[in-house]
Design an enzyme around this catalytic site. Sequence first.
Site, PDB file in Angstrom:
ATOM      1  N   MET A 157       0.852  -1.188   0.000  1.00 56.36           N
ATOM      2  CA  MET A 157       0.000   0.000   0.000  1.00 56.36           C
ATOM      3  C   MET A 157       0.888   1.238   0.000  1.00 56.36           C
ATOM      4  O   MET A 157       1.771   1.387   0.859  1.00 56.36           O
ATOM      5  CB  MET A 157      -0.931   0.008   1.220  1.00 56.36           C
ATOM      6  N   ALA A 158       0.663   2.107  -0.993  1.00 55.83           N
ATOM      7  CA  ALA A 158       1.481   3.304  -1.146  1.00 55.83           C
ATOM      8  C   ALA A 158       1.399   4.179   0.093  1.00 55.83           C
ATOM      9  O   ALA A 158       0.308   4.470   0.593  1.00 55.83           O
ATOM     10  CB  ALA A 158       1.032   4.093  -2.379  1.00 55.83           C
ATOM     11  N   CYS A 211      -2.968  -2.116  -9.420  1.00 54.64           N
ATOM     12  CA  CYS A 211      -3.174  -0.739  -8.989  1.00 54.64           C
ATOM     13  C   CYS A 211      -4.208  -0.054  -9.883  1.00 54.64           C
ATOM     14  O   CYS A 211      -4.075  -0.049 -11.110  1.00 54.64           O
ATOM     15  CB  CYS A 211      -1.861   0.033  -9.031  1.00 54.64           C
TER      16      CYS A 211
END
Length: 369
Positions: free
Chosen positions: A17-18, A101
């Site tokens: 997760m960014a 994504c």
Amino acid sequence: MKIGPIEVWPPVVLAPMAGITNAPFRVLCREQGAGLFVSEMITTRALVERNPKTLRMIRFAESERPRSIQLYGVDPATVGRAVRMIAEEDLADHIDLNFGCPVPKVTRRGGGSALPYKRHLLRRILREAVANAGPLPVTMKMRKGIDDDHLTYLDAGRIAAEEGVAAIALHARTARQHYGGVADWSAIARLKEAVPEIPVLGNGDIWSAGDALRMVARTGCDGVVVGRGCLGRPWLFNDLENAFNGSPERARPALGEVAETMARHAEGLAGCFDIERYAVADFRKHVGWYLKGFTVGSELRRELATAGSLDGLREGLAKLDHDQPWPPNTDTPRGKSGERSKVLLPEGWLDDPWDCVVPEEAESDVSGG
């Protein structure tokens, strides 16, 4: 569950997760239970160009084994060079490829969840990755497709199995769904039926250990990938380990333990960012997740969410009611949600699913998603 030579038990993976799954957060989760804990998304171009920020993002804590890196790339040659670099320089023990994504800045370049629509391009990328990985297992994470009219997961799964990918994770939503609606667990079952020869992991709407057990029972998947469910809740990995080992015990920390973990998280970010004010600012997004369900006044929540230093954060945490018990009914959605009106794609992307042309400027030099 085996992913290449790596034994994974419990069969649990922390989803990349960014801005979340950096080393400090991974360490907190790993302390609670075993599994695979994957880095933030790393762009292949930035890695092969040895971008300083990207090289900092692939640093692992000494306690992190096995080390897992997720790569994003659209050009097969660049992906191959990045994978070879990781293998030859011993930068990780496992490589995951991002085909899931859904954010516009990724899909409009033809990457992430847009890419599996191009079947031949997907095959070339997977072939380059596996060929250059040496002994390292290569896995992939994907979504069902671009939207309900352009589903790709079954074709992508078969291609991955044919090209030697060690495992597949499916987020059971389309790119258009983004994080809205309900995950379609039946798609996970269909993928497992399509590629029984390799492990299939399910992702989507796992908010508790019970959800994970239900997903496995309902779909026949080999393991689970946990994303938003662990935001502010590294203890979920303790619950998952207990659940898969048949124990009913669940972690229910009082607010004092939550506050201590929040302080450790922020301190870890300070060591990761090297600049304290950046670390504290980055931590602000975690405050609401950690405190979800607890009775905390709005003024104190605001103080914690706007702290400008570690000392200021600690002062605010000291004001919490440390004896307050874990709140009931907190196994509910966390983080971003909602659907997209459309998925941004390169011009003409849907014209030919077999086209192998790499879009211009497809290779981003910015890691993290």
